[in-house]
Enzyme design. Structure first.
Site, PDB file in Angstrom:
ATOM      1  N   ARG A   1      91.614  61.059  92.055  1.00 59.80           N
ATOM      2  CA  ARG A   1      91.987  62.188  90.859  1.00 59.80           C
ATOM      3  C   ARG A   1      92.939  61.958  90.053  1.00 59.80           C
ATOM      4  NH1 ARG A   1      89.423  67.375  91.184  1.00 59.80           N
ATOM      5  NH2 ARG A   1      88.059  67.535  93.132  1.00 59.80           N
TER       6      ARG A   1
ATOM      7  N   LYS B   1      82.391  70.168  85.824  1.00 58.32           N
ATOM      8  CA  LYS B   1      83.021  71.066  85.239  1.00 58.32           C
ATOM      9  C   LYS B   1      84.221  70.660  84.226  1.00 58.32           C
ATOM     10  CE  LYS B   1      85.668  73.879  88.101  1.00 58.32           C
ATOM     11  NZ  LYS B   1      85.444  72.726  89.178  1.00 58.32           N
ATOM     12  N   THR B   2      84.919  69.577  84.662  1.00 56.78           N
ATOM     13  CA  THR B   2      85.985  69.147  83.638  1.00 56.78           C
ATOM     14  C   THR B   2      85.399  68.425  82.397  1.00 56.78           C
ATOM     15  OG1 THR B   2      87.667  69.170  85.542  1.00 56.78           O
ATOM     16  CG2 THR B   2      87.973  67.690  83.662  1.00 56.78           C
TER      17      THR B   2
ATOM     18  N   LYS C   1      95.494  75.304  94.813  1.00 56.47           N
ATOM     19  CA  LYS C   1      94.346  76.134  95.472  1.00 56.47           C
ATOM     20  C   LYS C   1      95.064  77.362  96.271  1.00 56.47           C
ATOM     21  CE  LYS C   1      90.844  73.889  93.585  1.00 56.47           C
ATOM     22  NZ  LYS C   1      90.279  74.706  92.258  1.00 56.47           N
TER      23      LYS C   1
ATOM     24  N   SER D   1      83.164  70.973  92.736  1.00 57.05           N
ATOM     25  CA  SER D   1      83.788  69.703  92.484  1.00 57.05           C
ATOM     26  C   SER D   1      82.426  68.608  92.447  1.00 57.05           C
ATOM     27  CB  SER D   1      84.740  69.245  93.912  1.00 57.05           C
ATOM     28  OG  SER D   1      85.094  67.948  93.481  1.00 57.05           O
TER      29      SER D   1
ATOM     30  N   ASP E   1      89.434  74.570  85.041  1.00 56.51           N
ATOM     31  CA  ASP E   1      89.226  74.683  86.612  1.00 56.51           C
ATOM     32  C   ASP E   1      89.270  76.186  86.747  1.00 56.51           C
ATOM     33  OD1 ASP E   1      88.532  73.683  88.985  1.00 56.51           O
ATOM     34  OD2 ASP E   1      90.669  73.970  89.683  1.00 56.51           O
TER      35      ASP E   1
ATOM     36  N   HIS F   1      86.444  80.208  89.375  1.00 53.57           N
ATOM     37  CA  HIS F   1      86.580  78.918  89.538  1.00 53.57           C
ATOM     38  C   HIS F   1      85.668  78.250  88.523  1.00 53.57           C
ATOM     39  CE1 HIS F   1      85.877  74.995  92.260  1.00 53.57           C
ATOM     40  NE2 HIS F   1      86.956  75.122  91.399  1.00 53.57           N
TER      41      HIS F   1
ATOM     42  N   ARG G   1      91.071  68.678 100.414  1.00 55.54           N
ATOM     43  CA  ARG G   1      91.731  69.860 101.000  1.00 55.54           C
ATOM     44  C   ARG G   1      90.800  69.756 102.409  1.00 55.54           C
ATOM     45  NH1 ARG G   1      89.060  73.606 100.012  1.00 55.54           N
ATOM     46  NH2 ARG G   1      87.643  72.845  98.596  1.00 55.54           N
TER      47      ARG G   1
END
Length: 533
Positions: A324, A243-244, A201, A239, A258, A221, A60
């Site tokens: 990713r 988290k994942t 996003k 990131s 997410d 988030h 991003r």
């Protein structure tokens, strides 16, 4: 897999200004996969997944994200470096140029929705210039049934034209790329960048305004999963913090990886229908669910193949460290089918502290939880960004500042109330370094982090002894099943404990300096959660 190859519906885009376009509507994953390969824009890897390159932008671009300032947003949005205002007339002119650019071209249209809870469902139409961007949205957003498509009316529209370049001198942008939200027209307009994360996003940012302002629902988030007894756990984190990875637990059902909402009806629901995971250093041994999800229908971004093969080299970050994969959530075997859970019992704040200061697990008071939520701390590691040669603190309010249109304290107040009402336990987890900072210490072993989280979820840390951290004041357990007790106190893992003390104070001072901009909005309880320096 939902397949719309036989579904036909007449779609017109003239009202948007896209005229005489050749419209590919609601194509199946296989069709979009094949069209991408036929166009030379992607390659099939050894597991059947599609590998594409997003071009100049592999992440991003926060400085090029704008929100149209109008009657809806003017008095509600927290304007500044995160939420950059954009003039309504300028947006209209740019939208007209983008839609003219897409006219007379092939475009891919997908009708989807977000928010798994039917009471909060939002219909979203996505218009993309490329087949692979449309496949990304098929993976990431929720997939309507054929019956739902017959009377589908979009409430929001995403327009993504990566090959359109803005003229900053005319179009009001900073450079050629842009991602702009217009809450009056209900359009997310994206151009000049092929990074697919801008689409997801963009809608997340829209929901972060819509849900708290109009639905009294907290957008988060975070990832979430649920145990056999129906106990929901939430994992906040920026990131790279896990988290994942940590929500993909073989003993718990995944709600989502997410983006979620927490309602007044005591439910937590996934916004999305897929996962968007980092794959740098991915291995089947450490992250089997994600590794096995990379198959036909998934999209790999900016990865490198091993020489002479179409097998991904997950250690190769020569294009970007932000490699990713996106895949539909059903590529994971153990999922919560309706993507909805009950009130959480445990909340985990994840930080990848490359200074090696934060304990690997600690229990937070309500005031500390609010303080750390508003702070949103993790650390950048040397080499991940241009100019970063040593660890740097990274504070992102609510663990997602780039996507939060309202003032961070609005989200913090909602979270604090919900945590108290639901009697939630809140934990701070350091997935970063132990034994010293980056370059000296080592990354916390995933098996230990998993063991600590499992112990917290199972209530095994409810009756152990704790001691407060000398600088941060957070409660460190002195023992934890399946974890060496010596790593629970980070000071004990450093060769020079006095140097640890010095660096801990330095990090605490950075916390306090960052929090100064919020202190006028924080109550006494939140301020009492600050480090003790």
């Amino acid at each position: 897999m939902n397949n719309y190859a036989l579904f036909t519906k007449s779609i017109a885009l003239d009202e948007l200004g896209i005229k005489n376009a050749s419209i590919h509507y609601q194509l199946s994953a296989n069709e979009l996969h094949d069209l991408t390969i036929q166009s030379g824009q992607g390659i099939e890897n050894s597991t059947g997944a599609l590998a594409i390159n997003t071009g100049t932008f592999t992440g991003r671009s926060p400085q090029d994200r704008f929100i149209v300032k109008d009657n809806i947003t003017e008095d509600k949005v927290w304007w500044g470096n995160v939420n950059i205002p954009f003039e309504s007339d300028t947006f209209d002119a740019l939208l007209k140029k983008v839609t003219a650019y897409l006219s007379n071209k092939e475009v891919f249209v997908r009708d989807t929705f977000v928010c798994a809870d039917p009471n909060y469902k939002l219909n979203v139409r996505v218009i993309t210039e490329t087949a692979w961007a449309n496949l990304f949205c098929l993976n990431m957003f929720l997939r309507p049934t054929k019956n739902e498509l017959y009377d589908f009316e979009p409430e929001w529209t995403v327009i993504c034209a990566p090959n359109f370049k803005a003229d900053p001198t005319v179009d009001g942008t900073r450079q050629e790329n842009f991602a702009i939200l217009d809450f009056t027209k209900k359009i997310a307009l994206i151009g000049g960048t092929g990074y697919t994360g801008e689409m997801k996003k963009g809608i997340f940012s829209a929901l972060n305004f819509i849900l708290p302002v109009y639905k009294n629902t907290l957008p988060m988030h975070c990832s979430a999963n649920v145990g056999e007894n129906g106990d929901t756990a939430i994992f906040f984190g920026l990131s790279g913090t896990g988290k994942t990875t940590l929500s993909a637990d073989p003993n718990r059902k995944l709600i989502g990886d997410d983006e979620h909402g927490w309602t007044d009806e005591n439910t937590v629901f996934n916004f999305e229908g897929g996962c968007y995971a980092k794959v740098v250093n991915l291995s089947e041994e450490n992250e089997p669910d994600i590794f096995r999800a990379i198959k036909k229908g998934a999209i790999l971004e900016n990865v490198v193949f091993k020489e002479g093969t179409n097998e991904v080299d997950f250690q190769d970050v020569s294009i970007t460290p932000n490699t990713r994969v996106s895949y539909p959530i059903y590529h994971i075997d153990n999922i919560q089918q309706n993507s909805i859970g009950e009130n959480p019992k445990n909340i985990f704040f994840l930080t990848a502290d490359s200074f090696g200061i934060i304990p690997p697990i600690s229990k937070l008071t309500p005031g500390q939880a609010a303080y750390h939520f508003i702070s949103g701390y993790t650390a950048k590691v040397a080499g991940t960004e241009a100019g970063v040669t040593e660890p740097q603190p990274n504070f992102s309010a609510c663990f997602g500042a780039p996507f939060m249109p309202l003032h961070p304290t609005k989200y913090a107040e909602m979270l604090s109330k919900k945590m108290k009402d639901a009697d939630v336990k809140v934990w701070l987890i350091n997935t970063g370094w132990t034994g010293g900072p980056y370059g000296i210490g080592s990354r916390m072993k995933l098996k230990y982090t998993r063991a600590m989280i499992t112990a917290a979820l199972n209530g095994e840390l409810d009756h152990v002894a704790y001691e407060n951290h000398e600088v941060f004041g957070i409660a460190k357990p002195q023992s934890c099943p399946n974890v060496p007790s010596e790593i629970l106190n980070p000071r004990n893992t450093w060769e020079d404990p006095e140097l640890y003390d010095k660096k801990a104070i330095e990090l605490a001072q950075k916390f306090k300096a960052n929090f100064e901009k919020f202190s006028a909005y924080a109550n006494d309880e939140i301020m009492a959660g600050a480090p003790i320096v």
